[in-house]
Design a protein around this motif. Structure first.
Motif, PDB file in Angstrom:
ATOM      1  N   GLU B  51      12.511   1.080  -3.102  1.00  0.00           N
ATOM      2  CA  GLU B  51      12.036   0.214  -2.029  1.00  0.00           C
ATOM      3  C   GLU B  51      11.502   1.051  -0.859  1.00  0.00           C
ATOM      4  OE1 GLU B  51      11.544  -2.839  -2.108  1.00  0.00           O
ATOM      5  OE2 GLU B  51      11.071  -3.159   0.007  1.00  0.00           O
ATOM      6  N   GLU B  52      12.249   2.128  -0.564  1.00  0.00           N
ATOM      7  CA  GLU B  52      11.844   3.023   0.524  1.00  0.00           C
ATOM      8  C   GLU B  52      10.478   3.645   0.229  1.00  0.00           C
ATOM      9  OE1 GLU B  52      13.827   7.005   1.883  1.00  0.00           O
ATOM     10  OE2 GLU B  52      15.297   5.388   1.922  1.00  0.00           O
ATOM     11  N   ILE B  53      10.315   4.097  -1.028  1.00  0.00           N
ATOM     12  CA  ILE B  53       9.042   4.704  -1.411  1.00  0.00           C
ATOM     13  C   ILE B  53       7.923   3.677  -1.337  1.00  0.00           C
ATOM     14  CG2 ILE B  53       7.779   5.735  -3.334  1.00  0.00           C
ATOM     15  CD1 ILE B  53      10.333   7.145  -4.111  1.00  0.00           C
ATOM     16  N   ARG B  54       8.212   2.446  -1.749  1.00  0.00           N
ATOM     17  CA  ARG B  54       7.177   1.400  -1.706  1.00  0.00           C
ATOM     18  C   ARG B  54       6.683   1.197  -0.281  1.00  0.00           C
ATOM     19  NH1 ARG B  54       6.315  -4.023  -1.211  1.00  0.00           N
ATOM     20  NH2 ARG B  54       8.337  -4.300  -0.235  1.00  0.00           N
ATOM     21  N   LYS B  55       7.634   1.210   0.671  1.00  0.00           N
ATOM     22  CA  LYS B  55       7.233   1.021   2.073  1.00  0.00           C
ATOM     23  C   LYS B  55       6.392   2.196   2.556  1.00  0.00           C
ATOM     24  CE  LYS B  55      10.688  -2.202   3.599  1.00  0.00           C
ATOM     25  NZ  LYS B  55      12.143  -2.218   3.609  1.00  0.00           N
ATOM     26  N   VAL B  57       4.489   4.059   0.754  1.00  0.00           N
ATOM     27  CA  VAL B  57       3.158   3.962   0.152  1.00  0.00           C
ATOM     28  C   VAL B  57       2.317   2.978   0.948  1.00  0.00           C
ATOM     29  CG1 VAL B  57       1.848   3.345  -1.901  1.00  0.00           C
ATOM     30  CG2 VAL B  57       3.997   4.554  -2.127  1.00  0.00           C
ATOM     31  N   LEU B  58       2.908   1.836   1.299  1.00  0.00           N
ATOM     32  CA  LEU B  58       2.173   0.838   2.067  1.00  0.00           C
ATOM     33  C   LEU B  58       1.787   1.371   3.442  1.00  0.00           C
ATOM     34  CD1 LEU B  58       4.095  -2.438   1.149  1.00  0.00           C
ATOM     35  CD2 LEU B  58       1.830  -1.722   0.394  1.00  0.00           C
ATOM     36  N   ALA B  59       2.638   2.252   3.987  1.00  0.00           N
ATOM     37  CA  ALA B  59       2.333   2.847   5.297  1.00  0.00           C
ATOM     38  C   ALA B  59       1.345   3.996   5.169  1.00  0.00           C
ATOM     39  CB  ALA B  59       3.619   3.328   5.954  1.00  0.00           C
ATOM     40  N   SER B  63       1.480   8.487  -2.161  1.00  0.00           N
ATOM     41  CA  SER B  63       0.527   7.837  -3.059  1.00  0.00           C
ATOM     42  C   SER B  63       1.257   6.886  -4.000  1.00  0.00           C
ATOM     43  CB  SER B  63      -0.233   8.875  -3.864  1.00  0.00           C
ATOM     44  OG  SER B  63       0.595   9.367  -4.883  1.00  0.00           O
ATOM     45  N   PRO B  64       0.554   5.869  -4.525  1.00  0.00           N
ATOM     46  CA  PRO B  64       1.205   4.942  -5.464  1.00  0.00           C
ATOM     47  C   PRO B  64       1.794   5.654  -6.685  1.00  0.00           C
ATOM     48  CG  PRO B  64      -0.950   4.121  -4.839  1.00  0.00           C
ATOM     49  CD  PRO B  64      -0.839   5.485  -4.259  1.00  0.00           C
ATOM     50  N   LEU B  65       1.218   6.820  -7.019  1.00  0.00           N
ATOM     51  CA  LEU B  65       1.746   7.581  -8.158  1.00  0.00           C
ATOM     52  C   LEU B  65       3.230   7.881  -7.971  1.00  0.00           C
ATOM     53  CD1 LEU B  65       1.028   9.078 -10.776  1.00  0.00           C
ATOM     54  CD2 LEU B  65       0.610  11.094  -9.405  1.00  0.00           C
ATOM     55  N   CYS B  66       3.595   8.179  -6.734  1.00  0.00           N
ATOM     56  CA  CYS B  66       4.978   8.501  -6.393  1.00  0.00           C
ATOM     57  C   CYS B  66       5.889   7.329  -6.735  1.00  0.00           C
ATOM     58  CB  CYS B  66       5.038   8.815  -4.903  1.00  0.00           C
ATOM     59  SG  CYS B  66       6.546   9.560  -4.406  1.00  0.00           S
ATOM     60  N   TYR B  67       5.417   6.113  -6.429  1.00  0.00           N
ATOM     61  CA  TYR B  67       6.199   4.904  -6.693  1.00  0.00           C
ATOM     62  C   TYR B  67       6.421   4.722  -8.188  1.00  0.00           C
ATOM     63  CZ  TYR B  67       7.297  -0.061  -6.984  1.00  0.00           C
ATOM     64  OH  TYR B  67       7.885  -1.255  -7.271  1.00  0.00           O
ATOM     65  N   TYR B  68       5.340   4.854  -8.967  1.00  0.00           N
ATOM     66  CA  TYR B  68       5.481   4.619 -10.411  1.00  0.00           C
ATOM     67  C   TYR B  68       6.280   5.720 -11.085  1.00  0.00           C
ATOM     68  CZ  TYR B  68       2.489   0.671  -9.820  1.00  0.00           C
ATOM     69  OH  TYR B  68       2.026  -0.519  -9.417  1.00  0.00           O
ATOM     70  N   VAL B 124       0.672  -0.694  -5.003  1.00  0.00           N
ATOM     71  CA  VAL B 124       2.065  -0.995  -5.312  1.00  0.00           C
ATOM     72  C   VAL B 124       2.284  -2.482  -5.060  1.00  0.00           C
ATOM     73  CG1 VAL B 124       3.011   1.273  -4.829  1.00  0.00           C
ATOM     74  CG2 VAL B 124       2.740  -0.356  -2.972  1.00  0.00           C
ATOM     75  N   PRO B 125       3.291  -3.082  -5.709  1.00  0.00           N
ATOM     76  CA  PRO B 125       3.559  -4.502  -5.443  1.00  0.00           C
ATOM     77  C   PRO B 125       3.820  -4.734  -3.967  1.00  0.00           C
ATOM     78  CG  PRO B 125       5.197  -3.556  -6.943  1.00  0.00           C
ATOM     79  CD  PRO B 125       4.164  -2.534  -6.729  1.00  0.00           C
ATOM     80  N   ASN B 126       3.198  -5.751  -3.423  1.00  0.00           N
ATOM     81  CA  ASN B 126       3.295  -5.995  -1.975  1.00  0.00           C
ATOM     82  C   ASN B 126       4.258  -7.145  -1.704  1.00  0.00           C
ATOM     83  OD1 ASN B 126       2.858  -5.942   0.709  1.00  0.00           O
ATOM     84  ND2 ASN B 126       0.626  -5.987   0.583  1.00  0.00           N
ATOM     85  N   GLY B 127       5.258  -6.887  -0.886  1.00  0.00           N
ATOM     86  CA  GLY B 127       6.161  -7.942  -0.448  1.00  0.00           C
ATOM     87  C   GLY B 127       7.269  -8.287  -1.412  1.00  0.00           C
TER      88      GLY B 127
END
Lengths: 344, 127
Positions: B51-55, B57-59, B63-68, B124-127
């Motif tokens: 969740e932290e990484i997703r935020k 990425v959105l900020a 990069s989204p790669l990190c999230y996946y 990344v998935p938003n919200g």
């Protein structure tokens, strides 16, 4: 217990087992007509062990293993019970899958080493990136493969693409499509000698490896690490370390208390087989050691849950682990003597 | 229901050896409490990290790669092996500005290794 059938229509009975590799090996022998239980396989294959491998990380978890290395149980049991077996690895995934299909068509059941993360039939709590899960493929179906996973109660289906992925996942301890099966077995194996061999081998593994991270020395090493951890790593990181240990101790198909209960069950069976009262006594001692490990895992869990009323500290948890090390050292020395006397 | 009971309520029970009253070992299906708590701790910390990484990425800090990569429980070394790209390049691609300029052939390798579609990999998935 569920009855299934292989590609040639031969019936296959699925048994629920605690541990993947010994469950798979026991299923192989039962399929060939030698009825041998899971704890028996675990004991003959010298499954009991301890190793603390902080340099190896599986999905961010430090590895402390309570069993010998993956693949060893099957090889040792097959050798000690006069089985003719095949073990293969592949570089090319396509070749590996073709070979699997070819062997399945002959009516043979095949064992595979796979990555837990990519097996779709597991839920989130099982799925972590660790390439060391054993399962049996029964036959090819329209959608994929019919799989008898001994850690689950019933056989399951798995799509071919997922199975390929799980077999050839990259990372630490890659399985490279590791595939194995029993070609034939001796229908009347010498179980008694095999048990004794297994016990002596286990004693040597636990007591005589001259490295500080294996066997009894390994348990003491890890206990010292746990005692030092809150000062060195900080409370949160120390809790992660404890959670990793508990996961290897209780969760990864150990049958409870890091295989110690399973080993006690083996000694119970071996005592009947060899008609030895000493082994029966040792089985009880092993059960008590299992209870000590359970105590350790409960203490460690209380630290993680931060239940203040229990006032558990890292020093106490480490102390419990030192206690286990002392008892196991005595236990394996005794077992070495008892097994040595019975050897011919 | 507590979190640990929730994740263990999936119908896939494992087997555990227990001493019964006659001193014989039998297989049972109840998971010990210690296992439940440690698994719950590991899963919840993994979810929190994701969740932290997703935020981030959105900020625009990662990069989204990190999230996946985190979603598939990989580290840069493992991802590098799976995708066939050098580790130092994978680490570079975790920076959003570098990731945005990647050409399709490299992205294609990542989509295969991570088993996500190309559209998914870019966001990344938003919200």
């Amino acid at each position: 217990m569920t009855t299934e059938h292989t590609a040639t229509g031969k019936p296959y009975v699925h048994y629920h087992a605690a541990h993947c590799e010994s469950g798979v090996t026991s299923a192989f022998f039962r399929d060939k007509g030698v009825d041998i239980s899971e704890p028996m396989v675990f004991g003959i294959g010298s499954g009991i062990f301890f190793g603390y491998l902080p340099f190896l990380k599986a999905a961010g978890m430090r590895v402390s293993t309570f069993r010998s290395q993956p693949g060893a149980i099957f090889r040792k049991v097959a050798r000690r019970l006069d089985g003719d077996f095949v073990v293969k690895t592949y570089r090319n995934p396509q070749k590996g899958m073709d070979e699997l299909r070819r062997v399945l068509k002959t009516g043979q059941i095949v064992g595979l080493k796979t990555n837990l993360y990519w097996l779709p039939y597991f839920s989130e709590r099982f799925r972590f990136n660790f390439s060391g899960h054993n399962l049996i493929v029964l036959r090819e179906t329209k959608e994929g493969f019919r799989i008898s996973d001994p850690t689950l109660e019933h056989p399951v289906d798995c799509p071919a693409a997922d199975l390929e992925r799980a077999r050839f996942a990259r990372g630490p301890m890659e399985s490279h499509g590791y595939m194995y099966y029993l070609k034939s077995v001796n229908p009347h194996p010498d179980l008694r000698q095999a048990c004794i061999k297994g016990m002596i081998d286990s004693c040597n593994l636990m007591l005589r490896i001259p490295l500080p991270i294996f066997g009894i020395r390994g348990i003491r090493f890890q206990a010292r690490k746990i005692i030092d951890s809150p000062d060195k790593l900080g409370f949160n990181e120390a809790c992660r370390l404890l959670a990793d240990v508990i996961r290897w101790l209780e969760d990864t198909g150990t049958g409870g208390a890091g295989f110690r209960y399973m080993y006690a069950a083996f000694l119970q069976e071996a005592a009947e087989l060899l008609r030895s009262a000493e082994l029966a006594g040792l089985s009880e001692e092993m059960t008590a050691i299992g209870h000590d490990w359970r105590k350790f895992s409960l203490a460690a869990t209380r630290i993680i849950k931060q239940r203040k009323q229990f006032e558990q500290t890292f020093a106490e948890a480490g102390g419990l682990m030192h206690g286990c090390a002392d008892r196991e050292e005595k236990f394996f020395k005794n077992l070495r003597k008892v097994a040595g006397k019975m050897k011919v | 229901m507590e979190f640990e009971d929730e994740i263990f309520n999936d119908g896939l029970s494992k087997a555990y050896y227990k001493h019964n009253d006659n001193g014989q070992y039998v297989l049972e299906k109840d998971a010990p409490w210690a296992e439940k708590v440690s698994v719950a701790l590991i899963i919840s910390s993994r979810r929190a990290l994701l969740e932290e990484i997703r935020k981030e990425v959105l900020a625009g800090r990662k990069s989204p790669l990190c999230y996946y990569m985190e979603m598939r429980q990989l580290d840069p070394g493992m991802l590098a092996k799976a995708a066939g790209i050098a580790t130092f390049r994978v680490k570079r691609h975790l920076r959003p500005e570098v990731f945005a300029r990647l050409n399709p052939s490299v992205l294609d390798r990542y989509t295969k290794a991570l088993r996500v579609t190309l559209e998914e990999l870019k966001t990344v998935p938003n919200g």
